[in-house]
Design a protein around this motif. Structure first.
Motif, PDB file in Angstrom:
ATOM      1  N   HIS A 169       0.966  -1.248   0.201  1.00 46.98           N
ATOM      2  CA  HIS A 169      -0.005   0.055  -0.198  1.00 46.98           C
ATOM      3  C   HIS A 169       0.957   1.438  -0.166  1.00 46.98           C
ATOM      4  O   HIS A 169       0.657   2.304  -0.757  1.00 46.98           O
ATOM      5  CB  HIS A 169      -0.974  -0.022   1.169  1.00 46.98           C
ATOM      6  CG  HIS A 169      -1.887   1.253   1.332  1.00 46.98           C
ATOM      7  ND1 HIS A 169      -2.744   1.173   0.497  1.00 46.98           N
ATOM      8  CD2 HIS A 169      -1.854   2.412   2.240  1.00 46.98           C
ATOM      9  CE1 HIS A 169      -3.510   2.284   0.624  1.00 46.98           C
ATOM     10  NE2 HIS A 169      -3.032   2.932   1.699  1.00 46.98           N
ATOM     11  N   ALA A 170       1.830   1.326   0.710  1.00 47.22           N
ATOM     12  CA  ALA A 170       2.729   2.451   0.757  1.00 47.22           C
ATOM     13  C   ALA A 170       3.541   2.545  -0.497  1.00 47.22           C
ATOM     14  O   ALA A 170       3.806   3.818  -0.840  1.00 47.22           O
ATOM     15  CB  ALA A 170       3.801   2.248   2.045  1.00 47.22           C
ATOM     16  N   ASN A 173       1.082   4.111  -3.129  1.00 47.22           N
ATOM     17  CA  ASN A 173       0.737   5.551  -2.817  1.00 47.22           C
ATOM     18  C   ASN A 173       2.116   6.223  -2.874  1.00 47.22           C
ATOM     19  O   ASN A 173       1.920   7.685  -3.473  1.00 47.22           O
ATOM     20  CB  ASN A 173       0.204   5.716  -1.612  1.00 47.22           C
ATOM     21  CG  ASN A 173      -1.123   5.156  -1.229  1.00 47.22           C
ATOM     22  OD1 ASN A 173      -1.854   5.086  -2.066  1.00 47.22           O
ATOM     23  ND2 ASN A 173      -1.709   5.274   0.047  1.00 47.22           N
ATOM     24  N   ASP A 174       3.197   5.795  -2.614  1.00 44.76           N
ATOM     25  CA  ASP A 174       4.392   6.515  -2.821  1.00 44.76           C
ATOM     26  C   ASP A 174       4.412   7.986  -2.532  1.00 44.76           C
ATOM     27  O   ASP A 174       4.618   8.877  -3.034  1.00 44.76           O
ATOM     28  CB  ASP A 174       5.120   6.341  -4.380  1.00 44.76           C
ATOM     29  CG  ASP A 174       6.523   6.631  -4.338  1.00 44.76           C
ATOM     30  OD1 ASP A 174       7.188   6.983  -3.249  1.00 44.76           O
ATOM     31  OD2 ASP A 174       6.959   6.980  -5.454  1.00 44.76           O
ATOM     32  N   CYS A 175       3.613   8.469  -1.239  1.00 45.14           N
ATOM     33  CA  CYS A 175       3.177   9.697  -1.043  1.00 45.14           C
ATOM     34  C   CYS A 175       4.491  10.766  -0.670  1.00 45.14           C
ATOM     35  O   CYS A 175       4.224  11.997  -1.182  1.00 45.14           O
ATOM     36  CB  CYS A 175       2.472   9.727   0.455  1.00 45.14           C
ATOM     37  SG  CYS A 175       3.502   9.181   1.695  1.00 45.14           S
ATOM     38  N   VAL A 176       5.794  10.220  -0.491  1.00 49.21           N
ATOM     39  CA  VAL A 176       6.860  11.199  -0.673  1.00 49.21           C
ATOM     40  C   VAL A 176       7.791  10.985  -1.797  1.00 49.21           C
ATOM     41  O   VAL A 176       8.687  11.657  -1.833  1.00 49.21           O
ATOM     42  CB  VAL A 176       7.501  11.341   0.625  1.00 49.21           C
ATOM     43  CG1 VAL A 176       6.754  11.786   1.840  1.00 49.21           C
ATOM     44  CG2 VAL A 176       7.685   9.964   1.137  1.00 49.21           C
ATOM     45  N   ARG A 177       7.482  10.267  -2.861  1.00 49.94           N
ATOM     46  CA  ARG A 177       8.158  10.063  -4.019  1.00 49.94           C
ATOM     47  C   ARG A 177       9.436   9.434  -3.863  1.00 49.94           C
ATOM     48  O   ARG A 177      10.667   9.855  -4.440  1.00 49.94           O
ATOM     49  CB  ARG A 177       8.195  11.379  -4.638  1.00 49.94           C
ATOM     50  CG  ARG A 177       6.830  11.816  -5.233  1.00 49.94           C
ATOM     51  CD  ARG A 177       5.982  11.046  -6.070  1.00 49.94           C
ATOM     52  NE  ARG A 177       4.924  11.763  -6.487  1.00 49.94           N
ATOM     53  CZ  ARG A 177       3.424  11.232  -5.901  1.00 49.94           C
ATOM     54  NH1 ARG A 177       3.597  10.236  -4.937  1.00 49.94           N
ATOM     55  NH2 ARG A 177       2.670  11.908  -6.504  1.00 49.94           N
ATOM     56  N   GLU A 321       6.563   6.136   3.627  1.00 48.46           N
ATOM     57  CA  GLU A 321       5.362   7.158   4.228  1.00 48.46           C
ATOM     58  C   GLU A 321       6.137   8.254   4.782  1.00 48.46           C
ATOM     59  O   GLU A 321       5.076   9.121   5.259  1.00 48.46           O
ATOM     60  CB  GLU A 321       4.464   6.272   5.109  1.00 48.46           C
ATOM     61  CG  GLU A 321       3.819   5.139   4.650  1.00 48.46           C
ATOM     62  CD  GLU A 321       2.979   4.218   5.527  1.00 48.46           C
ATOM     63  OE1 GLU A 321       2.205   3.393   4.939  1.00 48.46           O
ATOM     64  OE2 GLU A 321       3.211   4.078   6.659  1.00 48.46           O
ATOM     65  N   THR A 324       6.911   8.461   9.548  1.00 46.94           N
ATOM     66  CA  THR A 324       5.830   8.886  10.452  1.00 46.94           C
ATOM     67  C   THR A 324       5.789   8.035  11.762  1.00 46.94           C
ATOM     68  O   THR A 324       4.892   8.443  12.833  1.00 46.94           O
ATOM     69  CB  THR A 324       4.551   8.895   9.506  1.00 46.94           C
ATOM     70  OG1 THR A 324       4.123   7.725   9.285  1.00 46.94           O
ATOM     71  CG2 THR A 324       4.673   9.876   8.587  1.00 46.94           C
TER      72      THR A 324
END
Length: 364
Positions: A169-170, A173-177, A321, A324
């Protein structure tokens, strides 16, 4: 943490003597811990439970009360010292095991264990053997405790398949690239997908029984006698839950059978230490091996690999992520942690036959 609140909490517990001092102690990352000194012969440990991590402190304390009471009976039956070999809870004046303050924080207190050392790094094979023997004894004393009566204080804590899915899932999403910067680490995790289910499948097939397990058996969660170097008491029971024996064996191997720090940047310094593995295996199985099934004993080595892999997944997931969950003290800290765990997994795989031989050597 400021000791002001701890000072106010003191009067709610049935401590002996008058307060002399309350000072922060320990290096734990979850709870706030204080050493309480009084003018009585005993000193105490006072802790503020982190209710952000442990969502239900009441049921957590129910677990600890039940397990400690059971352990005390076993220690007494063998002529031991229950205030030294088992965590001894200090009740409140309301006759509860915890105090809830006006700010919504939960507190508990224990008798302080004197003349004892807690190691962050295994100093030698003798200490590791003695720690293993005590962790094995912890398992042995709780074999007749119904694990299903315990609450899960952190659901899916050692459910490696769930940790793997969280990683996926992380990654998606790769939220911080950051994914594009770590292709080797991602490939390593993906190539071990089948491993993530190995222990769970053994349990679900009925080959491994559910036991009472500590689930956080780092070397610093056992007190070692300052003079004899024998294991005295297993501490930090917050994660005592139903689980598999391989979890406890594996986590202590992960943290104790490595030549490098968990966050070592130079991977050439990180090696899996076969002599440490042998010392721990001998101590653990000499204590509890005769009471485990052959499938459980065979699963111990799998546990060492899978719990190490699981921890690496957790570090890498947190890195993806944006750091965090785990505290970091430098850029790429969680990535460095993940890399050390994956290096240990690779070493274990390289020495697998030797490690299996060691396990077989100490089977009863």
């Amino acid at each position: 943490m400021n000791t002001f609140n701890a000072d106010k909490v003191f009067s709610h517990f049935q401590f002996e003597g008058e307060l002399v001092s309350i000072t922060p102690t320990g290096n734990g990352h979850i709870n706030d811990t204080f050493l309480v000194t009084t003018n009585a012969p005993k000193n105490y440990i006072l802790q503020r439970i982190n209710h952000h991590i442990f969502k239900s402190p009441e049921t957590l304390m129910e677990n600890i009360e039940a397990v400690c009471a059971h352990l005390q009976q076993k220690v007494l039956a063998e002529g031991g010292d229950i205030e030294r070999e088992v965590l001894t809870l200090i009740p409140t004046h309301a006759h509860t095991s915890y105090f809830l303050d006006n700010e919504g924080y939960y507190w508990r207190a224990y008798v302080f264990i004197t003349d004892a050392i807690s190691y962050d790094i295994v100093p030698n094979n003798t200490v590791f053997y003695n720690a293993a023997y005590k962790f094995g004894e912890f398992q042995r004393f709780l074999l007749d405790f119904d694990a299903s009566k315990l609450y899960e204080t952190i659901p899916y804590f050692h459910h490696t398949k769930n940790r793997f899915n969280n990683f996926l899932h992380a990654l998606e999403n790769d939220c911080v690239r950051r994914a594009k910067t770590i292709p080797a680490e991602i490939d390593f995790v993906l190539s071990h997908e089948q491993d993530a289910s190995s222990l769970i499948e053994l349990y679900e097939s009925g080959k491994l029984p559910l036991r009472v397990t500590h689930n956080d058996t780092k070397i610093n969660n056992i007190m070692i006698d300052a003079y004899t170097q024998k294991g005295i008491c297993v501490i930090d029971l917050d994660t005592v839950m139903p689980g598999l024996v391989a979890y406890d064996f594996g986590d202590c191997i992960r943290t104790g059978a490595t030549s490098g720090a968990e966050d070592e940047v130079d991977l050439s310094k990180v090696h899996f230490m076969l002599d440490r593995f042998e010392a721990f295996t001998e101590g653990f199985l000499s204590s509890v091996g005769a009471h485990l099934t052959n499938d459980e004993i065979a699963s111990l080595l799998i546990g060492a690999k899978i719990i190490t892999f699981e921890c690496g997944i957790r570090f890498l997931t947190d890195y993806l992520e944006g750091d965090t969950y785990f505290k970091i003290h430098r850029p790429n800290h969680n990535l460095d942690r993940a890399r050390t765990q994956f290096k240990l997994v690779q070493d274990m795989e390289h020495h697998w036959q030797e490690l299996e031989t060691i396990i077989q050597k100490f089977m009863k």
